[in-house]
Design an enzyme around this catalytic site. Structure first.
Site, PDB file in Angstrom:
ATOM      1  N   ARG A   1       0.833  -1.218   0.000  1.00  0.00           N
ATOM      2  CA  ARG A   1       0.000   0.000   0.000  1.00  0.00           C
ATOM      3  C   ARG A   1       0.866   1.266   0.000  1.00  0.00           C
ATOM      4  O   ARG A   1       1.895   1.328   0.663  1.00  0.00           O
ATOM      5  CB  ARG A   1      -0.924   0.021   1.223  1.00  0.00           C
ATOM      6  CG  ARG A   1      -1.921  -1.116   1.230  1.00  0.00           C
ATOM      7  CD  ARG A   1      -3.085  -0.891   2.152  1.00  0.00           C
ATOM      8  NE  ARG A   1      -2.736  -0.656   3.533  1.00  0.00           N
ATOM      9  CZ  ARG A   1      -3.602  -0.750   4.546  1.00  0.00           C
ATOM     10  NH1 ARG A   1      -4.864  -1.079   4.295  1.00  0.00           N
ATOM     11  NH2 ARG A   1      -3.226  -0.525   5.787  1.00  0.00           N
TER      12      ARG A   1
ATOM     13  N   ARG B   1       3.320   4.240   4.618  1.00  0.00           N
ATOM     14  CA  ARG B   1       3.163   4.504   6.047  1.00  0.00           C
ATOM     15  C   ARG B   1       4.019   3.533   6.850  1.00  0.00           C
ATOM     16  O   ARG B   1       4.227   2.394   6.446  1.00  0.00           O
ATOM     17  CB  ARG B   1       1.690   4.338   6.456  1.00  0.00           C
ATOM     18  CG  ARG B   1       0.799   5.456   5.989  1.00  0.00           C
ATOM     19  CD  ARG B   1      -0.659   5.247   6.325  1.00  0.00           C
ATOM     20  NE  ARG B   1      -0.958   4.116   7.215  1.00  0.00           N
ATOM     21  CZ  ARG B   1      -2.190   3.758   7.550  1.00  0.00           C
ATOM     22  NH1 ARG B   1      -3.227   4.433   7.084  1.00  0.00           N
ATOM     23  NH2 ARG B   1      -2.401   2.746   8.349  1.00  0.00           N
TER      24      ARG B   1
END
Length: 216
Positions: free
Chosen positions: A127, A159
């Site tokens: 992601r 992230r």
């Protein structure tokens, strides 16, 4: 229908909880939703929880359980519910069992979304988040060859909690905390596992087929 959804991070619990609850016409109840509702509503429990959250501390079990009890006693949950994110351990499962028993109720089913660790890592570590609009892209599923957001042109980044070592640590924590919970519900005779790999629609279909025999 009263059921609990369990599964590792990245198994698609949030997505499947939404679809399954909608198909069964029961409320989807997650601890995250309960916390937000209590905090934004300024309830006594919400104010208490906020004092812990503002300090960066975990909200104690007894506060979480009190919120769950309040939510399950609301009118829309009387004919059934889907719990996502609670219980997280055997102690909470026993409290939930006793709570429902006091109301003359019991869980009909605990649905486990089964997915192997490598697939979870593939889903989460791939992601990328847009630094401008916050949209999430996937290097494999969205065939992202560059580091720009297709929606707004913002730079994409990974992230910290999506990094492979972090994902694998989260999986270790899940196994430590939740594997005993899965065993507990298997011993109770209410656990059914569903293969959570493949397209969302196929997983939902498998889940509904697994649920059907338990519907009254």
């Amino acid at each position: 229908m009263r059921l609990v959804l369990v599964g590792p991070p990245g198994a698609g619990k949030g997505t499947q909880a939404q679809y399954i609850a909608s198909n069964l016409s029961i409320p989807k109840i997650s601890t995250g939703d309960i916390f937000r509702a209590n905090v934004s509503g300024g309830t006594d429990l919400g104010k208490l929880a906020k004092t812990y959250m503002d300090r960066g501390d975990l909200v104690p079990d007894e506060v979480t359980i009190a919120m769950v009890r309040d939510r399950l006693s609301e009118d829309d949950a009387q004919d059934g519910f889907l719990l996502d994110g609670f219980p997280r351990n055997v102690a909470q499962a026993e409290i939930l069992r006793d709570m429902l028993k006091d109301w003359g109720q019991a869980l009909d089913l605990v649905l486990e979304l089964v997915v192997d660790d490598d697939e979870v890592v593939r889903r989460l570590a791939g992601r990328r988040t847009c630094s401008q609009c916050g949209r999430i892209w996937h290097v494999e599923f969205d065939d992202k060859k560059d580091d720009k957001c297709d929606a707004c042109g913002g730079a994409l980044f990974q992230r910290d909690d999506d990094k492979e070592e972090t994902v694998r640590h989260r999986l270790e924590v899940y196994q430590e905390q939740t594997a005993p919970l899965v065993s507990y519900y298997a011993d109770e005779g209410v656990l059914v596992g569903v293969d959570a790999t493949g397209p969302v629609e196929e997983v939902t279909q498998r889940a509904m087929e697994a649920i059907r025999p338990f519907m009254g």
